[in-house]
Design a protein around this motif. Structure first.
Motif: not given
Length: 199
Positions: A29, A32, A40, A81-82, A84-86, A88-89, A94
């Motif tokens: 995380l 970023n 980044d 990166r994808a 990391r985004d999942r 983070r959500h 979420e």
């Protein structure tokens, strides 16, 4: 290596890092960029490879495991990166309707306790290690202590070791003071405006 004060890449922004394998989640995380100018670390294959080359040995030392050597390609970088985004959500709350197709092994340790072990190659191994750490932390009720800084310009992941688990800033002296100063200025501005209207 101490689980509390870790100078390595797993604790890039936060002075206090998460315990065990959960530090890898925190480290991912914290690759970023931030508004304060931190770059980044997943911007290029080279910087992401540097993060992996340091982060995975740190993960291995914390968990008593062996980490593979993973060589990134542009395609794997996009998948990282994808991921990391999942994550983070997910850490941000979420969590509805999340579906994961992650492989991992379950092994019995010398103490007789079951543990997860990452499996696969490349991004599959990283996903297995990250989601396995999240699953374990959720099981032992430490995941709720891994948080994202409330300062929207920061968003750094930090591990809240306070007894009441009520921290909201990755560093109260940095993001907390800034937020309190902005709130104080807004209150003064509103008070001045109300006085002008009342005059």
């Amino acid at each position: 290596m101490s689980d509390v004060h870790a100078p390595g890449v797993l604790a890039r922004y936060a002075p206090i890092s998460a315990p065990g394998g959960l530090a890898l989640v925190q480290g991912l995380l914290n690759t970023n960029a931030t508004a304060s100018g931190a770059p980044d670390l997943l911007a290029t294959v080279e910087t992401a490879q540097g993060w992996l080359d340091t982060g995975l040995p740190e993960w291995a030392a914390r968990t008593g495991s062996i980490a593979p050597t993973i060589l990134l390609s542009p395609n794997l970088l996009g998948q990282l990166r994808a991921l990391r985004d999942r994550v983070r959500h997910f850490i941000g709350g979420e969590r509805a309707d999340i579906q994961l197709d992650i492989a991992m092994s379950i092994i019995a340790g010398p103490d007789g306790k079951l543990r997860t072990r990452p499996t696969g190659d490349g991004i599959e191994w990283i996903e297995s290690a990250v989601w396995g750490a999240i699953l374990l932390a959720q099981t032992v009720d430490t995941l709720r202590r891994l948080k994202l800084c409330r300062n929207r310009l920061c968003g750094s992941a930090f591990y809240d070791r306070s007894k009441p688990n009520n921290g909201v800033w990755h560093d109260v002296h940095v993001c907390g003071n800034s937020a309190n100063l902005r709130a104080s200025r807004a209150r003064r501005k509103q008070g001045t405006a109300e006085q002008s209207v009342g005059s």
